[in-house]
Write a protein that holds these residues in place. Sequence first.
Motif, short mmCIF file in Angstrom:
data_model
loop_
_atom_site.label_atom_id
_atom_site.label_comp_id
_atom_site.label_asym_id
_atom_site.label_seq_id
_atom_site.Cartn_x
_atom_site.Cartn_y
_atom_site.Cartn_z
N GLN A 76 42.11 41.42 30.46
CA GLN A 76 43.92 41.55 30.81
C GLN A 76 44.32 43.28 31.10
O GLN A 76 44.88 43.61 31.46
CB GLN A 76 44.33 40.67 29.70
CG GLN A 76 44.52 38.92 29.88
CD GLN A 76 45.14 38.91 28.58
OE1 GLN A 76 46.64 39.02 28.05
NE2 GLN A 76 44.19 38.92 28.01
N LEU A 77 43.58 43.97 29.87
CA LEU A 77 43.07 45.58 29.98
C LEU A 77 42.75 45.86 31.49
O LEU A 77 43.49 47.02 31.49
CB LEU A 77 43.01 46.16 28.76
CG LEU A 77 42.93 46.03 27.78
CD1 LEU A 77 42.36 46.36 26.73
CD2 LEU A 77 44.56 46.77 27.32
N ALA A 78 41.55 45.68 31.97
CA ALA A 78 40.95 45.93 33.38
C ALA A 78 42.00 45.55 34.42
O ALA A 78 42.12 46.99 34.75
CB ALA A 78 39.82 45.26 33.59
N LYS A 79 42.75 44.98 34.18
CA LYS A 79 43.72 44.43 35.24
C LYS A 79 45.17 45.74 35.71
O LYS A 79 46.00 45.44 36.33
CB LYS A 79 44.16 43.47 35.98
CG LYS A 79 42.79 42.19 36.04
CD LYS A 79 42.32 42.54 37.16
CE LYS A 79 43.07 42.27 38.70
NZ LYS A 79 42.54 43.21 40.04
N THR A 83 41.35 48.05 39.17
CA THR A 83 40.16 47.47 39.25
C THR A 83 39.67 46.42 40.04
O THR A 83 41.52 45.71 40.68
CB THR A 83 39.82 47.53 37.74
OG1 THR A 83 40.09 46.11 37.46
CG2 THR A 83 39.68 48.51 36.50
N HIS A 84 39.17 46.09 40.33
CA HIS A 84 38.95 44.32 41.45
C HIS A 84 37.14 43.51 39.95
O HIS A 84 36.81 44.45 39.31
CB HIS A 84 37.85 45.06 42.15
CG HIS A 84 37.34 43.00 42.84
ND1 HIS A 84 35.70 42.52 42.24
CD2 HIS A 84 37.76 42.43 43.87
CE1 HIS A 84 36.57 41.95 42.88
NE2 HIS A 84 37.39 41.75 44.41
N MET A 94 36.60 28.73 34.25
CA MET A 94 37.03 29.17 34.41
C MET A 94 38.05 29.69 35.18
O MET A 94 39.14 30.53 35.37
CB MET A 94 36.22 28.59 35.92
CG MET A 94 34.33 28.56 35.46
SD MET A 94 33.30 28.16 36.67
CE MET A 94 33.54 29.50 38.14
N GLU A 95 39.14 28.49 34.93
CA GLU A 95 40.38 28.44 35.41
C GLU A 95 40.95 29.64 34.37
O GLU A 95 42.29 30.44 34.84
CB GLU A 95 41.07 27.03 35.52
CG GLU A 95 40.10 26.74 37.04
CD GLU A 95 40.51 27.36 38.31
OE1 GLU A 95 41.88 28.14 38.60
OE2 GLU A 95 39.72 27.08 39.06
N PHE A 96 40.80 29.04 33.23
CA PHE A 96 41.75 30.32 32.11
C PHE A 96 41.64 31.84 32.52
O PHE A 96 42.05 32.51 32.44
CB PHE A 96 40.85 29.62 30.83
CG PHE A 96 40.88 30.80 29.86
CD1 PHE A 96 42.38 31.16 28.99
CD2 PHE A 96 40.08 31.33 28.96
CE1 PHE A 96 42.82 32.07 28.17
CE2 PHE A 96 40.36 32.08 28.22
CZ PHE A 96 41.74 32.61 27.75
N LEU A 100 43.80 35.11 33.31
CA LEU A 100 44.11 35.97 32.53
C LEU A 100 44.08 37.53 33.81
O LEU A 100 44.37 38.13 33.81
CB LEU A 100 42.86 36.46 31.98
CG LEU A 100 43.02 35.57 30.90
CD1 LEU A 100 41.40 35.99 29.89
CD2 LEU A 100 44.03 35.47 29.82
N GLY A 101 43.82 37.31 34.97
CA GLY A 101 43.71 38.00 36.34
C GLY A 101 41.91 38.63 36.67
O GLY A 101 42.32 39.12 37.67
#
Length: 231
Positions: A76-79, A83-84, A94-96, A100-101
Amino acid sequence: MGTGGGLAEFAVAKESLTVARPSEVSAAEAAGLLVAGLTAHQALTQSAGIKLDRSGEQANVLITAASGGVGHYAVQLAKLGNTHVTATCGARNMEFVKSLGADEVLDYKTPEGTALKSPSGRKYDAVIHCAAAVPWSTFEPNLSEKGKVIDITPGVNAMMTSALKKLTFSKKQLVPLLMIPEAENLDYLVKQVKEGKLKTVIDSKHPLSEAECAWAKSIGGHATGKVIVEP
């Protein structure tokens, strides 16, 4: 905290390390930020150099064990930055993690996930390594020219690899992370939760009388988000 923590109904802390919790943020949500959230924040901003206001150059980031306590905050913070994000987790999460982004998600049990290869072929500028037992030889071919692996739970091998990379002036580095709590960073995280830009995902809550069950759930390595112990 270097030798472990503890559980209690009350704890003493320096006022300089505390921040006010707004009514919009529950005690359980705030509790997750104190170690896991701060670790994710420090790894991204101080160790990886990611600017969370999107002012920096775009960076490719890999986050391992992205559905766990530190990992779900790190995604979440990275997004919030430019960032990619490629993330690894178990198939059931995986869907969870996508929610989160994360831009790309790998099942860590597949050949691609084990090799940590980005589906889009990107090389990672930074890896926030929240898993265990992954050798440097797996990371190295996936890193960009000056890529860094930030290991949040460094063992002896990680420390030795880190020292060797420094001694040989390698452009690719392994950075052991020792989290240092700072009130300014905690205040930032609390405000992000209040504003709905960051969330604490709670796997389960346990009363203090069942702390042993909570600890077993946590160290089992399969919790989704944070395990919270309440008085």
